[in-house]
Enzyme design. Structure first.
Site, mmCIF file in Angstrom:
data_model
loop_
_atom_site.group_PDB
_atom_site.id
_atom_site.type_symbol
_atom_site.label_atom_id
_atom_site.label_comp_id
_atom_site.label_asym_id
_atom_site.label_seq_id
_atom_site.Cartn_x
_atom_site.Cartn_y
_atom_site.Cartn_z
ATOM 1 N N ILE A 1 9.883 65.001 23.389
ATOM 2 C CA ILE A 1 8.757 65.417 24.457
ATOM 3 C C ILE A 1 9.612 66.539 25.222
ATOM 4 O O ILE A 1 8.738 67.445 25.679
ATOM 5 C CB ILE A 1 8.309 64.333 25.153
ATOM 6 N N SER B 1 22.173 66.109 28.363
ATOM 7 C CA SER B 1 22.052 65.303 26.771
ATOM 8 C C SER B 1 23.257 65.125 26.044
ATOM 9 O O SER B 1 24.099 65.869 26.258
ATOM 10 C CB SER B 1 21.292 66.538 25.970
ATOM 11 N N ARG B 2 23.019 63.800 25.711
ATOM 12 C CA ARG B 2 24.143 63.280 24.739
ATOM 13 C C ARG B 2 24.564 64.161 23.597
ATOM 14 O O ARG B 2 25.628 64.013 22.963
ATOM 15 C CB ARG B 2 24.043 61.798 24.449
ATOM 16 N N LYS C 1 6.061 59.381 31.441
ATOM 17 C CA LYS C 1 5.347 58.056 31.211
ATOM 18 C C LYS C 1 6.046 57.008 30.241
ATOM 19 O O LYS C 1 6.601 57.824 29.288
ATOM 20 C CB LYS C 1 4.046 58.248 30.941
ATOM 21 N N ASP D 1 3.276 52.199 24.090
ATOM 22 C CA ASP D 1 4.026 53.458 24.538
ATOM 23 C C ASP D 1 2.713 54.544 24.243
ATOM 24 O O ASP D 1 2.349 55.146 25.453
ATOM 25 C CB ASP D 1 5.095 53.881 23.596
HETATM 26 P P1 NAP Z 1 12.995 60.888 21.802
HETATM 27 O O1 NAP Z 1 12.682 61.889 20.939
HETATM 28 O O2 NAP Z 1 13.414 59.708 20.969
HETATM 29 O O3 NAP Z 1 13.911 61.279 22.630
HETATM 30 C C1 NAP Z 1 14.204 60.677 23.847
HETATM 31 C C2 NAP Z 1 15.688 61.055 24.359
HETATM 32 O O4 NAP Z 1 16.281 60.504 25.562
HETATM 33 C C3 NAP Z 1 16.666 61.344 23.379
HETATM 34 O O5 NAP Z 1 16.645 62.409 22.418
HETATM 35 C C4 NAP Z 1 17.909 61.048 23.947
HETATM 36 O O6 NAP Z 1 18.247 62.500 24.507
HETATM 37 C C5 NAP Z 1 17.327 60.327 25.216
HETATM 38 N N1 NAP Z 1 18.095 58.896 25.142
HETATM 39 C C6 NAP Z 1 17.557 58.246 23.978
HETATM 40 N N2 NAP Z 1 18.261 57.093 23.962
HETATM 41 C C7 NAP Z 1 18.962 56.865 25.008
HETATM 42 C C8 NAP Z 1 20.008 56.108 25.588
HETATM 43 N N3 NAP Z 1 20.125 54.847 25.132
HETATM 44 N N4 NAP Z 1 20.487 56.495 26.912
HETATM 45 C C9 NAP Z 1 20.364 57.654 27.413
HETATM 46 N N5 NAP Z 1 19.490 58.548 26.673
HETATM 47 C C10 NAP Z 1 18.781 58.234 25.671
HETATM 48 O O7 NAP Z 1 11.844 60.111 22.708
HETATM 49 P P2 NAP Z 1 10.459 61.112 23.253
HETATM 50 O O8 NAP Z 1 9.470 60.931 22.181
HETATM 51 O O9 NAP Z 1 11.069 62.364 23.659
HETATM 52 O O10 NAP Z 1 10.212 60.099 24.307
HETATM 53 C C11 NAP Z 1 10.837 59.833 25.517
HETATM 54 C C12 NAP Z 1 9.716 59.604 26.739
HETATM 55 O O11 NAP Z 1 8.509 60.445 26.712
HETATM 56 C C13 NAP Z 1 9.021 58.477 26.443
HETATM 57 O O12 NAP Z 1 9.072 57.642 27.674
HETATM 58 C C14 NAP Z 1 7.593 58.679 25.687
HETATM 59 O O13 NAP Z 1 6.724 57.632 26.132
HETATM 60 C C15 NAP Z 1 7.423 59.888 26.486
HETATM 61 N N6 NAP Z 1 6.530 60.807 25.849
HETATM 62 C C16 NAP Z 1 6.476 61.036 24.594
HETATM 63 C C17 NAP Z 1 5.556 61.793 24.053
HETATM 64 C C18 NAP Z 1 5.875 62.158 22.464
HETATM 65 O O14 NAP Z 1 4.712 62.805 21.613
HETATM 66 N N7 NAP Z 1 6.910 62.140 21.604
HETATM 67 C C19 NAP Z 1 4.484 62.263 24.545
HETATM 68 C C20 NAP Z 1 4.344 61.929 25.866
HETATM 69 C C21 NAP Z 1 5.319 61.230 26.428
HETATM 70 P P3 NAP Z 1 19.916 62.956 24.335
HETATM 71 O O15 NAP Z 1 20.051 62.782 22.634
HETATM 72 O O16 NAP Z 1 19.500 64.387 24.735
HETATM 73 O O17 NAP Z 1 20.910 62.262 25.255
#
Ligand code: NAP
Length: 309
Positions: free
Chosen positions: A15, A37-38, A91, A169
């Site tokens: 996101i 970012s990690r 969110k 989610d």
């Molecule tokens: P994602 O692609 O899995 O990315 C989340 C990022 O958070 C990871 O790349 C990592 O970033 C970090 N992360 C993951 N595990 C972690 C941990 N144990 N400790 C610290 N940082 C960690 O997920 P996403 O889809 O972007 O979703 C993230 C949030 O955005 C969620 O709450 C989701 O509901 C919301 N969201 C997502 C979407 C969508 O379409 N994907 C839409 C709206 C809202 P680093 O590797 O950079 O540290």
């Protein structure tokens, strides 16, 4: 504040890349200056391994956007607020209601802005749907939020862990729209949560909700949908029927498609965030999170087939 809001972003996942970076770039009065970012590195900004390092090295930061999964957000948000930064929460705003309440209190003490974003509320047809409902007697509502988790959330193991929300989610997006378009309190009456034998979070859920005026609302969330995907809210009133589809971006009334503006959820949220900071206000609505928490509190848990990605 006359100069641009200098923003740092934490959690450089899907996101952050797909929506936050382009939205910040489009927002007058906002500027991305750093990312924590990690694993990843964002181009053209200063990069850090974690929020602590970013806060220590960037005293000039005004705000931090939290884009990591909900289980890993509280401490980072607390540290950013404690350092006097305004905070934008993706969110859902947290893994528990109480931790977000703690953030609200800290933001007040520090005199900074806390914004709990609900992107689906900024979908193009949500405001017209709210206006249509406001003048009518509603009989019932049906939410159908069914998507293919393998397509939309590949490799996101956090979603299946405790605090990851599972099908809530995406389902909480529907609840964020519901609580925005219905102008009265909504309560959860019953819930069934189907949890795969190898997971800690539901793959499907059925909710029975009611408005204060006892209007029934049925919600079906399912992560196992292949083929056509559904993000629909149907509203039946005494004098007609409204369908909000495509996650709030399409509207039809009595079967006739209605014109709506172009989709621009994330730019609209960053505009709102900058305006909140300038006005010295916060915006945190916990109602969608409370409904999910209530489903976990009083829902019946049904074990189902293990989930294998
Ligand atoms: P994602 O692609 O899995 O990315 C989340 C990022 O958070 C990871 O790349 C990592 O970033 C970090 N992360 C993951 N595990 C972690 C941990 N144990 N400790 C610290 N940082 C960690 O997920 P996403 O889809 O972007 O979703 C993230 C949030 O955005 C969620 O709450 C989701 O509901 C919301 N969201 C997502 C979407 C969508 O379409 N994907 C839409 C709206 C809202 P680093 O590797 O950079 O540290």
């Amino acid at each position: 504040m006359s100069s641009a809001l200098k923003i740092g972003l934490v959690g450089f996942g899907k996101i952050a890349r797909d929506q936050h970076l382009p939205a910040i770039a489009r927002t007058e009065g906002a500027e991305l200056v750093a990312v924590a970012s990690r694993h990843g590195e964002a181009p053209g900004v200063r990069n850090y391994k974690d929020v602590e390092a970013m806060l220590a090295a960037e005293p000039g930061l005004d705000a931090v956007a939290m884009c990591q999964p909900p289980q890993f957000r509280y401490e980072a948000a607390r540290d950013a607020l404690a350092a006097g930064k305004h905070v934008f929460l993706e969110k859902p705003p947290g893994a528990t209601v109480a931790e977000v309440e703690a953030l609200i209190a800290l933001a007040q003490v520090k005199g900074v802005t806390l914004f709990a974003s609900w992107h689906s509320r900024y979908a193009a047809a949500v405001a017209p749907a709210r206006d249509w409902i406001a003048g009518r007697a509603i009989r019932k509502m049906q939410i159908t939020w069914k998507e293919d988790v393998r397509h939309w959330h590949p490799g996101q193991t956090w979603i299946w862990q405790a605090g990851g929300f599972g099908v809530f989610d995406p389902g909480i997006n529907a609840l964020s729209i519901l609580t925005a378009i219905v102008g009265e309190p909504i309560r959860l009456c019953a819930a069934e949560l189907e949890v795969p034998a190898n997971c800690q979070a539901p793959i499907a859920a059925q909710l029975a909700l009611k408005t204060a005026a006892e209007v029934p609302i049925a919600a079906e969330f399912d992560f196992r949908q292949t083929g056509p995907q559904s993000w629909d809210i149907r509203v039946e009133a005494d004098d007609g029927e409204l369908l909000l589809s495509e996650g709030g971006n399409k509207l039809s009334i009595d079967g006739a498609a209605q014109p709506v503006p172009a989709e621009c959820e994330y730019p609209a949220m960053y505009r709102h965030f900058v305006d909140l900071v300038r006005a010295g206000r916060s915006d945190v609505d916990l109602r969608p999170l409370r409904l999910v928490a209530d489903a976990f509190l009083c829902g019946r848990f049904q074990p189902t087939d293990p989930f294998v990605e």
